[in-house]
Enzyme design. Structure first.
Site, PDB file in Angstrom:
ATOM      1  N   ASP A   1     -10.833 -23.013   5.092  1.00 15.92           N
ATOM      2  CA  ASP A   1     -10.088 -22.318   4.052  1.00 15.92           C
ATOM      3  C   ASP A   1     -10.373 -20.815   4.235  1.00 15.92           C
ATOM      4  O   ASP A   1     -11.293 -20.442   4.979  1.00 15.92           O
ATOM      5  CB  ASP A   1     -10.603 -22.816   2.696  1.00 15.92           C
ATOM      6  CG  ASP A   1     -10.081 -22.007   1.542  1.00 15.92           C
ATOM      7  OD1 ASP A   1      -8.858 -21.865   1.432  1.00 15.92           O
ATOM      8  OD2 ASP A   1     -10.901 -21.499   0.753  1.00 15.92           O
TER       9      ASP A   1
ATOM     10  N   ASP B   1      -9.692 -17.800   1.400  1.00 17.49           N
ATOM     11  CA  ASP B   1     -10.179 -17.085   0.214  1.00 17.49           C
ATOM     12  C   ASP B   1     -11.415 -17.749  -0.379  1.00 17.49           C
ATOM     13  O   ASP B   1     -11.407 -18.936  -0.687  1.00 17.49           O
ATOM     14  CB  ASP B   1      -9.080 -17.032  -0.857  1.00 17.49           C
ATOM     15  CG  ASP B   1      -7.924 -16.132  -0.449  1.00 17.49           C
ATOM     16  OD1 ASP B   1      -8.161 -14.934  -0.234  1.00 17.49           O
ATOM     17  OD2 ASP B   1      -6.791 -16.637  -0.334  1.00 17.49           O
TER      18      ASP B   1
HETATM   19  O1  C5P Z   1      -7.287 -19.295   0.990  1.00 19.68           O
HETATM   20  P1  C5P Z   1      -7.233 -20.160  -0.239  1.00 19.68           P
HETATM   21  O2  C5P Z   1      -6.517 -21.466  -0.005  1.00 19.68           O
HETATM   22  O3  C5P Z   1      -8.552 -20.320  -0.878  1.00 19.68           O
HETATM   23  O4  C5P Z   1      -6.319 -19.291  -1.276  1.00 19.68           O
HETATM   24  C1  C5P Z   1      -6.049 -19.659  -2.558  1.00 19.68           C
HETATM   25  C2  C5P Z   1      -6.876 -18.971  -3.607  1.00 19.68           C
HETATM   26  O5  C5P Z   1      -6.203 -17.800  -4.076  1.00 19.68           O
HETATM   27  C3  C5P Z   1      -7.007 -19.872  -4.807  1.00 19.68           C
HETATM   28  O6  C5P Z   1      -8.277 -20.458  -4.880  1.00 19.68           O
HETATM   29  C4  C5P Z   1      -6.684 -19.007  -6.026  1.00 19.68           C
HETATM   30  O7  C5P Z   1      -7.755 -18.904  -6.944  1.00 19.68           O
HETATM   31  C5  C5P Z   1      -6.340 -17.653  -5.473  1.00 19.68           C
HETATM   32  N1  C5P Z   1      -5.077 -17.149  -6.031  1.00 19.68           N
HETATM   33  C6  C5P Z   1      -5.030 -15.866  -6.539  1.00 19.68           C
HETATM   34  N2  C5P Z   1      -3.847 -15.381  -7.051  1.00 19.68           N
HETATM   35  C7  C5P Z   1      -2.736 -16.134  -7.041  1.00 19.68           C
HETATM   36  C8  C5P Z   1      -2.761 -17.427  -6.502  1.00 19.68           C
HETATM   37  C9  C5P Z   1      -3.966 -17.906  -6.001  1.00 19.68           C
HETATM   38  O8  C5P Z   1      -6.043 -15.174  -6.542  1.00 19.68           O
HETATM   39  N3  C5P Z   1      -1.618 -15.642  -7.520  1.00 19.68           N
HETATM   40 MG    MG Z   2     -10.477 -20.831  -1.229  1.00 19.63          MG
END
Ligand code: C5P
Ligand code: MG
Length: 297
Positions: free
Chosen positions: A49, A51
């Protein structure tokens, strides 16, 4: 046999004995690492993954941005939009990490969150040529030890699939600016679609959110087919949804899953220990993945 099982922890990989490392079944972890070591780097692939897994959750007590949050910059979006995106985060992030709700209950909320934010971003007419600058100005950071991690996989020619529900264009820029976008790195993520003048007009392909990585893995079956001679998988994630990222690998022989438990530690500890083979509690480094890779490759 017991003495042999715990040899890894004691001598070869002493990092595994740290208090922040939790394991439901230490013997199974050690056996898996040993089997992966015997099979060698040619049999290995790494699926991670992005983030809050490859990137840091916090630094000096301050939260670090996700790829979405990197866009929270005057260069790209206006104040009204910033406010709306922050409100959406405050509404939906607690749902994403809520230990009392099932994935089924969370699903529609995640789709709503991602869809709303992506619509707002499109309205802002974000310009492609400003993304690199926004990444430079952000406080995004990869975990300590990231360079050893990426460089070693490249040296050993182990493919690294970064599977992210974040924004692919931003993610690529983050790893490029950190000089680790090596040729063995592949990315599956949400990519922006720009018009001829370089203005955001849509997002490409199937939306990826935290809890549909399994469907997306199956959609990207061609990627996994290319790697079918690599039956051993090291998987890194920070959400329980990340555990399905390897579902596209047809014939897994040995899989080892490592989960970063960054937030809501007490509430989520039990479910993480039940789901991931190794759980790293509030660990902002790549020390454990690096120690394991150092042993098996
Ligand atoms: O790379 P990863 O799959 O972890 O990316 C998704 C993350 O981004 C989620 O865990 C979520 O908390 C975050 N997110 C965010 N803002 C958004 C959508 C998702 O910070 N609008
Ligand atoms: Mg993540």
């Amino acid at each position: 046999a017991l003495a042999i099982w715990h040899q890894l922890t004691k001598s070869e990989i002493p990092e595994l004995a740290k208090a922040s490392v939790l394991m439901r079944d230490r013997s199974r972890v050690e056996e898996t690492i040993q089997a992966m070591q015997r099979a060698g780097p040619d049999a290995l692939q790494v699926i991670s993954d992005f983030d809050m897994t490859l990137s840091r959750f916090a630094h000096n007590g301050k939260r670090c941005p996700t790829t979405h949050n990197i866009l929270d910059n005057d260069l790209l979006i206006n104040d009204a939009c910033k406010k709306m995106i922050r409100e959406l985060l405050n509404t939906y992030y607690p749902i994403e990490i809520d230990a009392t709700r099932t994935v089924e209950e969370k699903l529609p909320h995640m789709v709503e969150w991602w869809t709303s934010v992506h619509e707002l971003l499109i309205q802002q007419k974000i310009r492609r040529d400003l993304l690199a600058q926004a990444v430079k100005q952000s406080s995004a950071m990869l975990r300590e030890g990231y360079k050893v991690f990426f460089d070693r996989l490249q040296e050993q020619q182990v493919p690294l699939l970064i599977f992210s529900a974040g924004l692919g264009d931003i993610l690529e820029e983050v790893i490029r600016q950190n000089h680790v976008f090596h040729p063995n790195v592949h990315v599956i993520s949400n990519y922006m679609d720009f018009d001829q003048s370089g203005v955001l007009r849509a997002f490409k392909g199937q939306l990826i959110h935290t809890f549909n990585k399994r469907e997306c893995a199956l959609l990207h079956a061609a990627h996994f087919r290319e790697l079918k001679e690599r039956p051993n998988v090291l998987l890194l994630g920070d959400s329980l949804g990340d555990l399905t990222m390897a579902d596209g690998v047809a014939h897994t022989q040995h899989a080892l899953t490592i989960g970063f438990l960054n937030d809501q530690v007490e509430e989520r500890k039990e479910s993480y220990v039940n789901s991931y083979d190794i759980v790293l509690v509030k660990d902002e480094t790549m020390d454990i993945p690096n120690a394991i890779l150092n042993y098996i490759t």
